[in-house]
Design a protein around this motif. Structure first.
Motif, PDB file in Angstrom:
ATOM      1  N   ALA A 111      -2.069  12.089   2.240  1.00  0.00           N
ATOM      2  CA  ALA A 111      -0.614  11.991   2.439  1.00  0.00           C
ATOM      3  C   ALA A 111      -0.081  11.256   1.221  1.00  0.00           C
ATOM      4  CB  ALA A 111      -0.310  11.215   3.703  1.00  0.00           C
ATOM      5  N   GLY A 113       3.650  10.116  -1.247  1.00  0.00           N
ATOM      6  CA  GLY A 113       5.090  10.074  -1.468  1.00  0.00           C
ATOM      7  C   GLY A 113       5.425  11.051  -2.583  1.00  0.00           C
ATOM      8  N   GLU A 191       5.770   1.695  -2.087  1.00  0.00           N
ATOM      9  CA  GLU A 191       6.361   1.259  -3.350  1.00  0.00           C
ATOM     10  C   GLU A 191       7.790   0.740  -3.172  1.00  0.00           C
ATOM     11  OE1 GLU A 191       4.513   4.136  -3.000  1.00  0.00           O
ATOM     12  OE2 GLU A 191       2.903   2.898  -3.824  1.00  0.00           O
ATOM     13  N   TYR A 196       8.551   3.177  -7.593  1.00  0.00           N
ATOM     14  CA  TYR A 196       8.622   4.655  -7.530  1.00  0.00           C
ATOM     15  C   TYR A 196       9.142   5.201  -8.860  1.00  0.00           C
ATOM     16  CZ  TYR A 196       7.859   5.217  -2.417  1.00  0.00           C
ATOM     17  OH  TYR A 196       7.325   5.257  -1.152  1.00  0.00           O
ATOM     18  N   THR A 232       4.930  13.268   2.414  1.00  0.00           N
ATOM     19  CA  THR A 232       5.384  12.722   3.698  1.00  0.00           C
ATOM     20  C   THR A 232       6.652  11.879   3.596  1.00  0.00           C
ATOM     21  OG1 THR A 232       3.910  10.835   3.384  1.00  0.00           O
ATOM     22  CG2 THR A 232       3.053  12.683   4.668  1.00  0.00           C
ATOM     23  N   ASP A 233       7.050  11.535   2.393  1.00  0.00           N
ATOM     24  CA  ASP A 233       8.263  10.742   2.179  1.00  0.00           C
ATOM     25  C   ASP A 233       8.639  10.901   0.713  1.00  0.00           C
ATOM     26  OD1 ASP A 233       5.703   8.956   2.208  1.00  0.00           O
ATOM     27  OD2 ASP A 233       7.038   8.019   0.762  1.00  0.00           O
TER      28      ASP A 233
HETATM   29  N1  HPA Z   1       3.355   5.721  -1.391  1.00  0.00           N
HETATM   30  C1  HPA Z   1       2.044   5.472  -1.346  1.00  0.00           C
HETATM   31  N2  HPA Z   1       1.245   6.048  -0.466  1.00  0.00           N
HETATM   32  C2  HPA Z   1       1.776   6.924   0.395  1.00  0.00           C
HETATM   33  C3  HPA Z   1       3.128   7.204   0.394  1.00  0.00           C
HETATM   34  C4  HPA Z   1       3.970   6.569  -0.543  1.00  0.00           C
HETATM   35  O1  HPA Z   1       5.200   6.764  -0.599  1.00  0.00           O
HETATM   36  N3  HPA Z   1       3.348   8.111   1.381  1.00  0.00           N
HETATM   37  C5  HPA Z   1       2.150   8.345   1.957  1.00  0.00           C
HETATM   38  N4  HPA Z   1       1.198   7.631   1.366  1.00  0.00           N
END
Ligand code: HPA
Length: 270
Positions: A111, A113, A191, A196, A232-233
């Motif tokens: 997963a 970001g 982050e 980021y 995932t984000d």
């Molecule tokens: N950052 C780091 N690790 C992650 C993130 C993220 O935004 N999303 C899922 N794992």
């Protein structure tokens, strides 16, 4: 270390009728793929000599042996992370063991970001390259020349032929996909907006807390490597919102069927 690797692989090989050629690490959200494996043997990490044990919610700690689309595979249901406190050597130990079991190709998932402005939550990204932002490397220390070289070439970590096949499968199934560079940080903090931005600026498209140590260990032993991020984000300016582990798991669930389909169709080509 080599003695321990052999001890563990001999233990696992003892009652295996067929050796696995493909290793799969079922990262966050990809546990469902484990259900597609026709399991012949499963063993809890805690019952495997020398194996670390997993501590994270959503990561079951089991090694599955069986067939996926008629290929012999070994799958890790639950992986180890640097932020759990394991050393790089510990968290890549299972990859070393896989090599001795006969694994030639490693499939990784995570997963992550999304940092690329074109990415959306729920996208899948085929990793084409990486940036290791973890302040460590599994090859630090005395090199075991029987495993691989002291100074490892990293010009093509993620096998281009496999990526080409994955793209074909995605197009054929009308699955939206991205390709890009994955950066790995230690975590466990997500982050800050500034971080980021920094990670995007240095050239990464996604960021997560795993995969790179395993990919390095696998390449050290000349395995082929393929890796997928489930986005995932978003760490894109203007789109950054609060994120929790639960939301990451939820978003990974949405992307999972697509990643699962691709990996399942890819396996016979590996
Ligand atoms: N950052 C780091 N690790 C992650 C993130 C993220 O935004 N999303 C899922 N794992």
């Amino acid at each position: 270390m080599s003695e321990k690797i052999k001890e563990t692989s001999n233990f696992l090989l003892k009652d295996l009728s067929e050796k696995p050629e493909i290793g799969i690490i079922l990262g966050t959200g990809l546990g469902e793929l484990g259900r597609e494996i026709h399991v012949k043997k499963e063993i809890k990490y805690s019952n495997i000599p020398n194996f670390p044990t997993s501590t994270v919610k959503g990561h079951e700690g089991k090694l599955l042996f069986g067939t996926l689309n008629d290929r012999n595979v070994v799958a890790m249901q639950g992986r180890f992370h640097y932020y759990e406190g394991y050393s790089m050597k510990q968290l890549t130990f299972p990859i070393r063991v896989m090599h001795f079991l006969g694994v030639k190709t490693l499939v990784l998932s995570n997963a992550a970001g999304g940092l690329n402005e074109d990415f959306e939550i729920g996208d899948i990204m085929f990793i084409t390259d990486h940036i290791n932002l973890m302040p460590d490397n599994p090859l630090i220390g005395i090199n075991d020349d029987n495993l691989g070289p002291r100074f490892l070439d990293m010009s093509e970590v993620y096998n281009e032929n496999i990526i080409r096949d994955a793209k074909k499968i995605a197009r054929h199934n009308q699955i939206r996909f991205q390709t890009g560079v994955y950066a790995a940080v230690t975590g466990p903090t997500f982050e800050t907006p500034a971080e980021y931005k920094y990670i995007r600026t240095i050239g990464a498209d996604s960021v997560g807390m795993s995969t790179i140590p395993e990919a390095i260990a696998a390449r050290h032993m000349d395995m082929n490597v393929f890796a997928i991020s489930l986005i995932t984000d978003l760490g894109v300016e203007g789109k950054i919102v609060e994120v929790s582990h639960e939301e990451v798991l939820e978003a990974a669930k949405a992307a999972e069927p697509y990643a699962r389909k691709i990996i399942k169709e890819l396996v016979p080509k590996l």
